[in-house]
Design a protein around this motif. Structure first.
Motif, short mmCIF file in Angstrom:
data_model
loop_
_atom_site.label_atom_id
_atom_site.label_comp_id
_atom_site.label_asym_id
_atom_site.label_seq_id
_atom_site.Cartn_x
_atom_site.Cartn_y
_atom_site.Cartn_z
N GLY A 51 0.82 -1.21 0.00
CA GLY A 51 0.00 0.00 0.00
C GLY A 51 0.85 1.25 0.00
N ALA A 52 1.94 1.24 0.79
CA ALA A 52 2.85 2.39 0.81
C ALA A 52 3.50 2.58 -0.55
N CYS A 53 3.89 1.49 -1.20
CA CYS A 53 4.49 1.59 -2.53
C CYS A 53 3.50 2.14 -3.55
N ILE A 62 12.24 5.33 -2.61
CA ILE A 62 13.30 4.41 -2.18
C ILE A 62 12.97 3.83 -0.82
N LEU A 63 12.49 4.67 0.10
CA LEU A 63 12.17 4.20 1.45
C LEU A 63 11.08 3.13 1.42
N VAL A 64 10.00 3.40 0.69
CA VAL A 64 8.91 2.42 0.68
C VAL A 64 9.33 1.15 -0.05
N SER A 65 10.21 1.27 -1.02
CA SER A 65 10.71 0.07 -1.70
C SER A 65 11.52 -0.79 -0.74
N LEU A 66 12.33 -0.15 0.09
CA LEU A 66 13.11 -0.90 1.08
C LEU A 66 12.20 -1.57 2.10
N VAL A 67 11.16 -0.85 2.53
CA VAL A 67 10.21 -1.46 3.46
C VAL A 67 9.53 -2.66 2.82
N LEU A 68 9.18 -2.54 1.53
CA LEU A 68 8.57 -3.67 0.82
C LEU A 68 9.53 -4.85 0.76
N CYS A 92 8.96 -8.51 2.22
CA CYS A 92 9.07 -9.69 1.36
C CYS A 92 10.08 -10.68 1.92
N ALA A 93 11.23 -10.18 2.38
CA ALA A 93 12.23 -11.07 2.96
C ALA A 93 11.70 -11.74 4.22
N ASN A 94 10.91 -10.99 4.99
CA ASN A 94 10.33 -11.54 6.22
C ASN A 94 9.39 -12.70 5.90
N VAL A 95 8.47 -12.46 4.96
CA VAL A 95 7.51 -13.50 4.60
C VAL A 95 8.20 -14.65 3.86
N ALA A 96 9.22 -14.31 3.06
CA ALA A 96 9.98 -15.37 2.38
C ALA A 96 10.65 -16.28 3.39
N PHE A 149 18.62 -3.38 4.96
CA PHE A 149 17.60 -2.44 4.49
C PHE A 149 17.01 -1.65 5.66
N CYS A 150 16.84 -2.30 6.79
CA CYS A 150 16.31 -1.61 7.97
C CYS A 150 17.27 -0.51 8.42
N PHE A 151 18.57 -0.77 8.35
CA PHE A 151 19.55 0.25 8.71
C PHE A 151 19.43 1.45 7.77
N VAL A 152 19.29 1.19 6.47
CA VAL A 152 19.20 2.29 5.50
C VAL A 152 17.96 3.14 5.78
N VAL A 153 16.83 2.49 6.07
CA VAL A 153 15.60 3.24 6.35
C VAL A 153 15.77 4.09 7.60
N HIS A 154 16.36 3.52 8.66
CA HIS A 154 16.58 4.27 9.90
C HIS A 154 17.60 5.38 9.69
#
Length: 884
Positions: free
Chosen positions: A97-99, A363-369, A373-377, A510-515
């Motif tokens: 949704g954010a994307c 870029i931020l929302v793409s990283l969150v996505l 995805c990695a989490n669910v994968a 990715f979490c580091f980049v977002v933070h």
């Protein structure tokens, strides 16, 4: 059998199976009726199951049937784990949704073509040069004489169209007490024909309407404004309204869709360029319009660019001769170059201001996505590992690797589809909400956000991409299972752990980049919003006022005195425009008849008491006296004293605003630096203040055509008096009317809207990313303990202590977090360079900017590891070894 019948049979699979069974049974009964032994007849007929499958393959499409079966099985798998599936779907829905929201904004502002004929052939003229701060800047305004020269030169290759900036203007369809505002644009009369636009009512402007200045006072309304203001009244044609001193007749209404070329602003009223002030049209130094270039079919942009550049250079050379400042300014003008930028999506300041911000947001929302995805994968990899024996059995009884891959991917498709559906609803709400965050009451953003094929296509592509990312790892794993090894229990569990650990490291990076980005944006907003302005904005209300015709200072003073006597009003002063409103005036400064300084100074017209009203401290000298007028006296700020008087006390000294020979100003006061411009990132410029009232060479007072009453209220909420003050101004003098009322705090905060938006969204996405990464880490560690429970039981049986077991589990945490943090640090420092212009007073290499995300992620990792550690140290070695 027809293809349609084979497709419809898929929808009645159970009934089809019964029909096939009945048909097979009828063949056997027919053989028995002919005298054959029942057992022999059944043996001769062969395997009933094989015959049924062959018949099904004939009566339907096999690959589509397998897809249907896998879809049903995938849905059952999701419903079997409701809580886990709901968590995965909701996390993906938030990310998708954010994307989609980010795409809707980026598409509406930067990508969506204008609803005109051949937008791919539309370009905008822009100019690149060095600004006052020495940095390269791009602007797109030019003068009308320059536009006419360029149009004459490019004729035959391109059609040039002049379009002013859209501005909110006062107009009335009745009396002066019924004033209202609408967005207007002055445009070339031939614009509508060149763009292939058609009227919904009446007629559009033509080149004949754009001839002699003021001769054709006609206007065209946009369809939206006609609907909003007149309720689609077809009798609107021929009605007149007054704008300024002109009575203008409505000639037509545009067809629905086109609202102007200034993306982010919906133009309400279009006027011919000839209705602009004649002095403005004739001035070569007044840069106030955009030039759009519509190339003729088959014409390349580069030859047109060269032709326009030659005209621009010649015009600038001629204009530079009139400069009275030092040679450096003339050289800067000569070094500027003309650009020809694609403008199929329109051209606006909103695009310029938010292009990089929206890129960063994307870029931020793409990283969150990707984190989601990695989490669910990871979750699906763990589930695939738990189903390894099932997959091995399927292969053993004949399932192909393609079928296993399809089986796993179908579950991913369900997750992606459900997440995309919920995410689409979130995006439908979120995009307008974000637009509301960048709106200001005085200049609201208006973007078209339809859910058309562009948005739906993006949503579909996003869903397919999410499906691929989610299902790739578990599908590859399912397709490479070796049945013999799995069924013997000999599969290597470490391979699963390595894959899951790699995905967690990616999440951490990715979490580091977002933070990291959120920290930079938040620090930028904090430092920019706490920039000293030099004045107190609390309880200040600005009443922008226009008289029917220019009025002498004595009448302005009468209104001021009337307002000052009202209850709730503490002080009232006068100036031309509100401080930091975006308007400015500059002047060259000459000291003692010397050549003009290279540095320009801002000039503001203010009344006596303005400094006290704005709480700007007086350092030396005095305020203006009521009898003083411009150009005789001036008050200067500290930057002015430093720049032109080497920091000495300038009171009693004099200067001239160039050219030489202009009247000299006697400096009567020195005040603290205070901001007058709207750019919070630039230092306060040298500024001199002159009296609001001015006199001509003979000493006669000159009338003022505009002014702003600056009111400091005694109550904490100045807007509470807005309606009262609006009524009292014309009550004091009937010739005056208030066109706009703005609180000073509102004006100040409008200059950090972009930074506030990025900070709020950055913190929001940082929280989501941290939550997703923490949940993913918890799941992997818990699963890792589950896989190693036999090893942990043996270690504890031979004497391992709880601390050693905890360290054993913690090693997994530290390795994943360390690898992910280092990768994220490198990625963050590299990517920060591309958006460095969005930062203020902060650098990506600042230790705090790197330390805070690192400590936050480590803290979250330790918290996520606690349940797994507790689980590990509570393993009972006796029961574990007995069960093995």
């Amino acid at each position: 059998m027809s293809r349609w019948s084979r497709i419809t049979n898929l929808l009645r699979s159970d009934r089809l199976s019964r029909e096939i069974d009945e048909e097979l049974e009828s063949h056997i009964e027919e053989a028995i009726a002919q005298g054959r032994d029942p057992a022999e007849a059944r043996r001769a007929f062969g395997s009933t199951l094989q015959r049924r499958e062959q018949s099904r393959d004939i009566r339907l499409i096999p690959w589509l049937d397998s897809l249907r079966a896998d879809a049903v099985f995938g849905w059952r798998q999701i419903m079997k784990r409701k809580a886990t599936s709901a968590a995965a779907i909701l996390s993906l829905a938030l990310a998708t949704g954010a994307c989609t929201s980010a795409f809707r904004l980026i598409d509406a502002l930067l990508l969506r073509p204008l609803p005109v004929a051949h937008p791919e052939r539309l370009y905008a003229v822009a100019f690149e040069g060095r600004g006052a701060n020495g940095q390269i800047q791009v602007y797109d305004s030019c003068s009308y004489p320059m536009f006419r020269q360029m149009r004459a030169t490019a004729r035959g290759r391109a059609e040039l169209i002049a379009i002013s900036y859209a501005d909110r203007s006062d107009l009335t369809y009745g009396s002066d007490q019924e004033m209202e505002k609408a967005y207007r644009q002055f445009v070339s009369g031939w614009m509508f024909g060149a763009f292939g636009l058609r009227p919904a009512l009446g007629r559009l402007l033509t080149e004949n309407d754009d001839g002699e200045p003021g001769a054709n006072p006609y206007a065209v309304l946009s369809y939206d404004y006609w609907t909003r203001r007149f309720g689609q009244d077809r009798n609107v044609i021929g009605k007149t309204f007054r704008m300024g001193d002109a009575n203008i007749e409505i000639a037509g209404v545009l067809a629905e869709g086109f609202t102007g070329t200034e993306t982010g602003t919906e133009t309400d009223i279009f006027l011919p360029m000839a209705m602009k002030n004649p002095r403005t049209l004739a001035s070569p130094n007044n840069f106030w319009l955009r030039t759009m270039v519509l190339l003729k079919p088959g014409v390349a942009p580069e030859p047109v660019h060269q032709m326009l550049s030659a005209i621009y250079r010649a015009a600038e050379e001629e204009r530079a001769k009139s400069f009275t400042a030092v040679a450096r300014r003339r050289d800067q003008a000569r070094q500027e170059k003309l650009l020809l930028d694609p403008a199929g999506s329109g051209r606006s300041n909103l695009q310029r201001d938010y292009r990089r911000a929206l890129t960063a947001l994307g870029i931020l929302v793409s990283l969150v996505l990707l984190i989601a995805c990695a989490n669910v994968a990871n979750l699906m990899v763990a589930q695939a590992a738990a189903r390894s024996r099932e997959m091995a059995l399927r292969i053993s009884i004949g399932a192909t690797r393609r079928r296993l891959t399809q089986l796993v991917l179908m579950e991913s498709i369900w997750l992606a589809f459900l997440a995309s559906a919920i995410g689409g609803l979130f995006a439908w709400w979120a995009a307008p909400f974000i637009i509301g965050m960048i709106d200001s009451p005085d200049n609201p953003a208006r973007l078209v956000l339809p859910a058309d094929w562009r948005v739906l296509g993006f949503g579909l592509a996003l869903a397919l991409g999410v499906t691929f990312v989610l299902g790739l790892a578990p599908a590859l794993r399912a397709s490479t299972i070796r049945p013999a090894s799995v069924l013997k229990g000999g599969e290597d569990p470490h391979a699963r752990r390595r894959m899951m650990h790699a995905l967690i490291a990616v999440q951490i990076a990715f979490c580091f980049v977002v933070h990291f980005a959120a920290g930079l944006f938040s620090t930028t907003f904090d430092r920019l919003s706490h920039q000293l302005t030099g004045f107190s904005a609390d309880r200040i209300l600005n009443l922008e006022t226009l008289p029917q015709k220019p009025q002498l200072p004595v009448y302005w003073e009468q209104v001021r005195e009337h307002l000052r006597d009202l209850p709730g009003v503490e002080k009232v002063a006068l100036t031309i425009w509100p401080t930091m409103s975006g308007e400015s005036a500059v002047s060259e400064i000459s000291i003692n008849g010397a050549a003009s300084s290279e540095t320009l100074a801002d000039v503001l017209h203010v009344s006596p008491g303005w400094f006290d009203t704005m709480r700007i401290p007086l350092i030396a000298g005095r305020d203006f006296r009521p009898s003083e007028a411009s150009p005789t006296v001036a008050i200067v700020n500290e930057s002015f004293a430093r720049e032109y008087f080497n920091g000495e006390n300038p009171v009693g000294k004099s200067f001239s605003d160039a050219p030489a020979g202009r009247p000299r100003f006697q400096i009567v006061g020195l005040v603290r630096d205070a901001r007058s411009r709207d750019d919070m990132r630039r230092p306060i410029l040298p500024t001199f203040y002159v009296p609001f009232q001015s006199v001509d060479a003979s000493g006669a007072f000159q009338p003022n055509s505009r002014g702003t009453f600056v009111v400091r209220t005694s109550g904490p909420n100045p807007l509470a008096l807005a309606s009262i003050l609006r009524r009292e101004v014309p009550r004091a003098r009937a010739e005056f009317r208030v066109t706009n009322i703005r609180a000073q705090t509102e004006i100040d905060q409008a200059h950090t809207v972009r930074e506030r938006l990025l900070a709020m969204l950055g913190v929001f996405f940082a929280g989501i990313a941290l939550l997703l990464a923490g949940v993913g880490l918890y799941g992997v560690l818990d699963y890792s303990v589950l896989l190693r429970r036999k090893e942990i039981g043996i270690r504890m049986a031979i004497g391992a202590q709880a601390g050693g077991i905890a360290r054993l589990v913690a090693v997994d945490v530290l390795s994943m977090v360390l690898a992910g943090t280092l990768a994220g640090m490198v990625l963050g420092l590299t990517s920060a360079r591309t958006i460095e212009s969005l930062f203020f007073d902060v650098k990506a290499t600042d230790p705090a900017m790197l330390a805070i995300p690192s400590l936050t992620i480590v803290g979250a990792a330790l918290l996520a590891a606690m349940p797994a550690v507790i689980h590990a140290v509570r393993i009972d070695p006796v029961s574990m070894l007995r069960s093995e």
